[in-house]
Design a protein around this motif. Structure first.
Motif, PDB file in Angstrom:
ATOM      1  N   GLN A 141       0.794  -1.227   0.000  1.00  0.00           N
ATOM      2  CA  GLN A 141       0.000   0.000   0.000  1.00  0.00           C
ATOM      3  C   GLN A 141       0.825   1.275   0.000  1.00  0.00           C
ATOM      4  O   GLN A 141       0.279   2.363   0.174  1.00  0.00           O
ATOM      5  N   GLN A 142       2.151   1.166  -0.171  1.00  0.00           N
ATOM      6  CA  GLN A 142       2.987   2.364  -0.211  1.00  0.00           C
ATOM      7  C   GLN A 142       2.823   3.066  -1.558  1.00  0.00           C
ATOM      8  O   GLN A 142       2.784   2.427  -2.605  1.00  0.00           O
ATOM      9  N   SER A 143       2.730   4.386  -1.514  1.00  0.00           N
ATOM     10  CA  SER A 143       2.665   5.158  -2.751  1.00  0.00           C
ATOM     11  C   SER A 143       3.759   6.215  -2.712  1.00  0.00           C
ATOM     12  O   SER A 143       4.001   6.836  -1.683  1.00  0.00           O
TER      13      SER A 143
ATOM     14  N   GLY B 143       6.231   7.283   0.363  1.00  0.00           N
ATOM     15  CA  GLY B 143       5.650   6.526   1.463  1.00  0.00           C
ATOM     16  C   GLY B 143       6.343   6.782   2.790  1.00  0.00           C
ATOM     17  O   GLY B 143       7.100   7.730   2.947  1.00  0.00           O
TER      18      GLY B 143
ATOM     19  N   LYS C 197       2.660   0.098  -6.158  1.00  0.00           N
ATOM     20  CA  LYS C 197       1.530   0.028  -5.243  1.00  0.00           C
ATOM     21  C   LYS C 197       0.405  -0.811  -5.835  1.00  0.00           C
ATOM     22  O   LYS C 197       0.036  -0.656  -6.998  1.00  0.00           O
TER      23      LYS C 197
ATOM     24  N   THR D 121       8.732   3.010  -5.366  1.00  0.00           N
ATOM     25  CA  THR D 121       8.216   3.378  -4.051  1.00  0.00           C
ATOM     26  C   THR D 121       9.304   3.299  -2.999  1.00  0.00           C
ATOM     27  O   THR D 121      10.317   2.631  -3.166  1.00  0.00           O
TER      28      THR D 121
END
Length: 298
Positions: free
Chosen positions: A203-205, A208, A233, A256
């Protein structure tokens, strides 16, 4: 973007030969980012980091069960990998059963173990002690097998942007033998070896809050672990606890975490005794050789 990425790759290559080289990052009025070994007005020193943050505290836990006779200390491992643990009790007072030496154990995946039961020497006074728990993923008793790794991606050929023992981020014990391969975002990433998926982040964008960005960690049968960082992501398609085969797609490459540009950071690690360290490995073919289509299509 491709030109800037090639320039950065060239600078990193030079950095491998000149330890004192400093790289600067400059963003102009149009938002264009440039990397250079020459200082310019407004430029900032670019710092490479490859710290990997894996939050395991809620998956490897020391639990205290109070009962009429005293307290029992047990450790629970909720991970899909063995964990080496060490429990030490300090500042012990009014306690019978407290070990004089640290207790060490290798706890299998998804299991728990009782390590000590303490009772008050004087029942009218409380038990006093401070527990200190250390742990590391993996079983240090296993011996890695000598094996060359297929390229863990489809397509290419791509370029090695930072090799082992790099001067900027590949110098810590956990990342000393890591390889960074520059590649377009969205490149299919495949498992280099079969094994069990131990940890993922999906879920890292952008940058992050985790330097490694999105990642997949796979435990191999010989106790080594392959780790794939900076993934796109939402692209991770494997779940923790799933067994994967070599060549199976696990995610797509991204940009990311603490990443200077689109690339895959690949490293092989093992537990050397309450500590994860990277170990040397080699691919079955040069990174910049023919495209890797050997593992098939989508």
């Amino acid at each position: 973007m491709l030109g800037r990425l090639i320039l950065l790759c060239s600078l990193l290559s030079a950095a491998g030969q000149v330890a004192a080289l400093t790289i600067y990052k400059y963003t102009d009025a149009n938002g264009v980012v440039t990397y250079s070994d020459q200082a310019a007005p407004g430029a900032q020193v670019f710092v490479f980091r490859d710290r990997m943050v894996e939050r395991l505290d809620n998956q490897v836990k020391l639990e205290t069960r109070k009962h009429a006779a005293g307290e029992t200390l047990q450790v629970r491992n909720d991970l899909y990998a063995p964990v080496q643990i060490e429990l030490k009790l300090v500042d012990v007072d009014n306690a019978v059963g407290a070990p004089d030496q640290p207790i060490t154990w290798v706890l299998p995946p998804r299991s728990k173990i009782r390590l000590a039961t303490l009772a008050p020497r004087d029942a009218e006074q409380p038990l006093r002690y401070t527990p200190k728990l250390r742990y590391a993923l993996g079983d240090p008793r296993l011996v890695p097998t000598e094996q060359r790794y297929p390229l863990p991606w489809r397509g290419g050929p791509f370029r090695l942007s930072q090799g082992a023992n790099g001067k900027y981020s590949h110098f810590t014990p956990k990342g000393r033998y890591a390889l960074d391969i520059a590649m377009p975002e969205g490149t299919p990433i495949v498992a280099a070896r079969s094994g069990v998926v131990v940890k993922t982040e999906n879920q890292q964008s952008g940058r992050g809050n985790n330097p490694s960005g999105n990642y997949v960690r796979i435990l191999h049968d010989d106790g080594t672990m392959g780790v794939y960082l900076h993934l796109m992501k939402g692209s991770v398609r494997v779940q923790e606890g799933l067994r994967v085969k070599a060549g199976q797609q696990i995610a797509r490459s991204g940009n990311t975490g603490n990443s200077t540009g689109p690339h895959l950071h690949f490293v092989v690690q093992r537990n050397v005794g309450l500590a994860l360290e990277s170990i040397p490995f080699s691919f079955t073919q040069p990174v910049d050789s023919l495209p890797n289509f050997a593992v098939g299509g989508e």
